[in-house]
Motif scaffolding. Structure first.
Motif, mmCIF file in Angstrom:
data_model
loop_
_atom_site.group_PDB
_atom_site.id
_atom_site.type_symbol
_atom_site.label_atom_id
_atom_site.label_comp_id
_atom_site.label_asym_id
_atom_site.label_seq_id
_atom_site.Cartn_x
_atom_site.Cartn_y
_atom_site.Cartn_z
ATOM 1 N N LYS A 36 5.179 1.373 9.697
ATOM 2 C CA LYS A 36 5.250 2.544 10.646
ATOM 3 C C LYS A 36 3.624 2.549 11.132
ATOM 4 C CE LYS A 36 9.399 3.326 10.679
ATOM 5 N NZ LYS A 36 10.124 3.011 11.798
ATOM 6 N N PHE A 37 2.772 2.531 9.865
ATOM 7 C CA PHE A 37 1.373 2.622 10.189
ATOM 8 C C PHE A 37 0.359 1.665 9.394
ATOM 9 C CE2 PHE A 37 3.185 6.672 11.131
ATOM 10 C CZ PHE A 37 2.858 7.237 12.383
ATOM 11 N N ALA A 38 -0.599 1.279 9.842
ATOM 12 C CA ALA A 38 -1.399 0.281 9.172
ATOM 13 C C ALA A 38 -2.753 0.703 9.498
ATOM 14 C CB ALA A 38 -1.235 -1.014 9.539
ATOM 15 N N HIS A 63 -4.237 -4.231 4.839
ATOM 16 C CA HIS A 63 -3.746 -3.844 3.510
ATOM 17 C C HIS A 63 -3.757 -2.204 3.151
ATOM 18 C CE1 HIS A 63 -8.176 -4.629 2.144
ATOM 19 N NE2 HIS A 63 -7.890 -3.408 2.465
ATOM 20 N N GLU A 64 -3.496 -1.681 4.191
ATOM 21 C CA GLU A 64 -3.215 -0.036 4.058
ATOM 22 C C GLU A 64 -1.836 0.196 4.862
ATOM 23 O OE1 GLU A 64 -7.826 1.361 3.981
ATOM 24 O OE2 GLU A 64 -6.746 1.622 5.816
ATOM 25 N N ILE A 65 -0.701 -0.230 4.178
ATOM 26 C CA ILE A 65 0.343 -0.289 4.884
ATOM 27 C C ILE A 65 1.328 0.899 4.434
ATOM 28 C CG2 ILE A 65 2.396 -1.815 5.335
ATOM 29 C CD1 ILE A 65 0.575 -3.987 4.437
ATOM 30 N N ALA A 66 1.958 1.810 5.716
ATOM 31 C CA ALA A 66 2.980 2.616 5.201
ATOM 32 C C ALA A 66 4.001 2.531 6.011
ATOM 33 C CB ALA A 66 2.172 3.966 5.510
ATOM 34 N N GLY A 67 5.238 2.484 5.699
ATOM 35 C CA GLY A 67 6.433 2.475 6.200
ATOM 36 C C GLY A 67 7.700 2.685 5.570
ATOM 37 N N VAL A 68 8.997 2.236 5.949
ATOM 38 C CA VAL A 68 10.270 2.872 5.646
ATOM 39 C C VAL A 68 10.876 1.767 5.138
ATOM 40 C CG1 VAL A 68 12.212 3.807 6.039
ATOM 41 C CG2 VAL A 68 10.051 4.702 6.979
ATOM 42 N N VAL A 69 11.603 1.834 3.903
ATOM 43 C CA VAL A 69 12.446 0.597 3.294
ATOM 44 C C VAL A 69 13.589 0.395 4.319
ATOM 45 C CG1 VAL A 69 13.782 -0.130 1.329
ATOM 46 C CG2 VAL A 69 11.533 0.992 0.915
ATOM 47 N N ARG A 84 10.349 6.189 1.750
ATOM 48 C CA ARG A 84 8.921 6.109 2.556
ATOM 49 C C ARG A 84 8.109 5.460 1.330
ATOM 50 N NH1 ARG A 84 6.613 10.650 2.681
ATOM 51 N NH2 ARG A 84 5.757 10.763 4.840
ATOM 52 N N VAL A 85 7.376 4.379 1.882
ATOM 53 C CA VAL A 85 6.691 3.499 0.932
ATOM 54 C C VAL A 85 5.319 3.218 1.308
ATOM 55 C CG1 VAL A 85 8.854 2.831 -0.353
ATOM 56 C CG2 VAL A 85 7.911 1.616 1.678
ATOM 57 N N GLY A 86 4.570 2.393 0.541
ATOM 58 C CA GLY A 86 3.324 1.805 0.957
ATOM 59 C C GLY A 86 2.921 0.534 0.218
#
Length: 347
Positions: A36-38, A63-69, A84-86
Motif C-alpha cells: 500500500k505504501f513504501a 525497504h519501508e514497506i506497509a501493506g495487506v496480506v 496489516r503488515v510491514g
C-alpha cells in the motif's frame, strides 16, 4: 511466478522508470503482500547511485514497506489474509547462527542477512524492494502493524523507526537521561519522537535553527545550532547519548566533547566518504564512539507496538510513483519534512 509493476533504476545514477518484475510463487512459509505504501529512505538513493558500493541493476529500491496480506502459504502460522503488515530492510538470514537465534538477524554471521533489495536470495536471484505492487516474503521476516498506526505513517518506521529505536533502547534511554539527536531529517525526526516517548530530555543539534519550531513540536526540549561555536562550549559534558543521524562526516572531537562520563555517540547515518577520528577526543570521560544497525525482527515488532501505544508515526509527504525522481532530488537537497512515502496504488 507473478509479474507485477514496479519502479526501477535501470543503471547506476539513472532515473527510475516504470517496469515489470517477477515475484516468486508463494511457498509453504511465504506471505504475499499487496503493498500500500513504501517510504523513500536516503539509503535508497545511496544504493541506486552506487554511492556505497557497486549495486545490482536493474534495482527496485524500497525497504519501508506497509501493506495487506492477500495470500499465505499452507504452513504459515503467524499471519492471515487481511492482516496489516510491514517488511523492513531484510527478508531472510541464515537463521542458524547465535545472532539469528537471539533475534539479532541484522548481525547474522552466517553470510549476513538477505537484504530486501540490491541483494541476492539463497537461490542466487536478485531481490527487489517495495517500489512495486506486491512482494513475497517468508513469514519470519514480516511484522504486524498495529491497528493504531496508519499504514502510510508506519511505512518509514520499518527503517527509520527501528534504526533509531534500537540504539536508544540498547543504550538505556529513558527518564533521567539526556539525549541529543544530530540532524532533524528522515531519521532524526523519528529519533526525537521516540526519545521523547521514552521519557528522556531531548535536544536537537542541527546546522541552523531553521527547523526549531518543528523540533520542539515533535518532542525536543531544546534546539541548538551547531554552526554556532558557543553551542559546543555551553553543552560540554551534557549528554548520556548522542544519536547521529546524518550521512556526512562530522568533527567527531567536537561532538564527543558533549558526552558525560560513559556517554555514547551512536552513528546510524553512513557517509559515502571515509571519516577520521582522533583517539584523543574519545579518551576523556571514558566516552564511547559506536554504530548501530537496524534491529532484529522481535525488536522491530516491539518498536511498532511502542509507536502504536505512544502515537508515534513518521511525518510524511505522500507522493505518486511518478514523482520518485523529483523526490530523490529533494531528499539530497534536504527539502522534505520529513519522509516521502509512495502511494503504491499509483505504481
Amino acid at each position: 511466478m507473478t509479474t507485477v509493476a514496479a519502479y526501477a533504476a535501470p543503471a547506476p545514477k539513472a532515473p527510475l522508470e516504470r517496469t515489470t518484475i517477477e515475484r516468486r510463487p508463494v511457498g509453504d512459509h511465504d506471505v504475499l503482500i499487496d503493498i500500500k505504501f513504501a517510504g523513500i529512505c536516503h539509503s535508497d538513493i545511496h544504493q541506486a547511485r552506487d554511492g556505497w558500493s557497486e549495486g545490482i541493476f536493474p534495482m527496485v529500491p524500497g525497504h519501508e514497506i506497509a501493506g495487506v496480506v492477500t495470500e499465505v502459504g499452507p504452513e504459515v502460522t503467524k499471519f492471515s489474509v487481511g492482516d496489516r503488515v510491514g517488511v523492513g530492510c531484510m527478508v531472510d538470514s541464515c537463521r542458524e547462527c547465535d545472532n539469528c537465534k537471539a533475534g539479532l538477524e541484522p548481525y547474522c554471521t552466517g553470510g549476513g542477512p538477505v537484504l530486501t533489495y540490491n541483494d541476492k536470495d539463497k537461490e542466487g536471484e536478485p531481490t527487489y524492494g517495495g517500489y512495486s505492487e506486491q512482494i513475497v516474503v517468508g513469514e519470519d521476516f514480516v511484522v504486524r502493524i498495529p491497528d493504531g498506526l496508519g499504514l502510510d505513517v508506519a511505512a518509514p518506521l520499518l527503517c527509520a523507526g527501528i534504526t533509531t529505536y534500537s540504539p536508544l533502547r540498547h543504550w538505556g534511554v529513558g527518564p533521567g537521561k539526556k539525549v541529543a539527536v544530530v540532524g532533524l531529517g528522515g531519521l532524526g525526526h523519528v529519533g526525537v519522537k521516540l526519545a521523547h516517548a521514552m521519557g528522556a530530555e531531548v535536544t536537537v543539534l542541527s546546522q541552523s535553527l531553521r527547523k526549531k519550531d518543528d523540533g520542539l513540536r515533535l518532542g525536543a526540549d531544546h534546539y541548538y545550532a551547531t554552526s554556532d561555536p558557543e553551542t559546543f562550549e555551553k553543552l560540554a559534558g551534557t549528554f548520556d547519548v548522542i544519536l547521529n543521524t546524518v550521512s556526512a562526516p562530522l568533527d567527531f572531537a567536537a561532538y564527543m566533547s558533549l558526552l558525560r562520563l560513559d556517554g555514547a555517540m551512536v552513528n546510524v547515518g553512513l557517509p559515502e566518504e571515509p571519516v577520521q577520528v582522533t583517539l584523543q577526543s574519545i579518551f576523556g570521560n571514558r566516552r564511547n564512539l559506536t554504530t548501530s544497525n537496524i534491529g532484529g525482527i522481535p525488536e522491530t515488532q516491539e518498536m511498532l507496538d511502542f509507536c502504536a501505544e505512544h502515537g508515534v508515526g513518521a511525518e510524511i509527504e505522500l507522493i505518486g510513483a511518478g514523482e520518485i525522481n523529483d523526490a530523490y532530488e529533494r531528499v539530497t537537497a534536504s527539502d522534505v519534512r520529513y519522509r516521502f512515502v509512495i502511494d503504491a496504488a499509483t505504481i
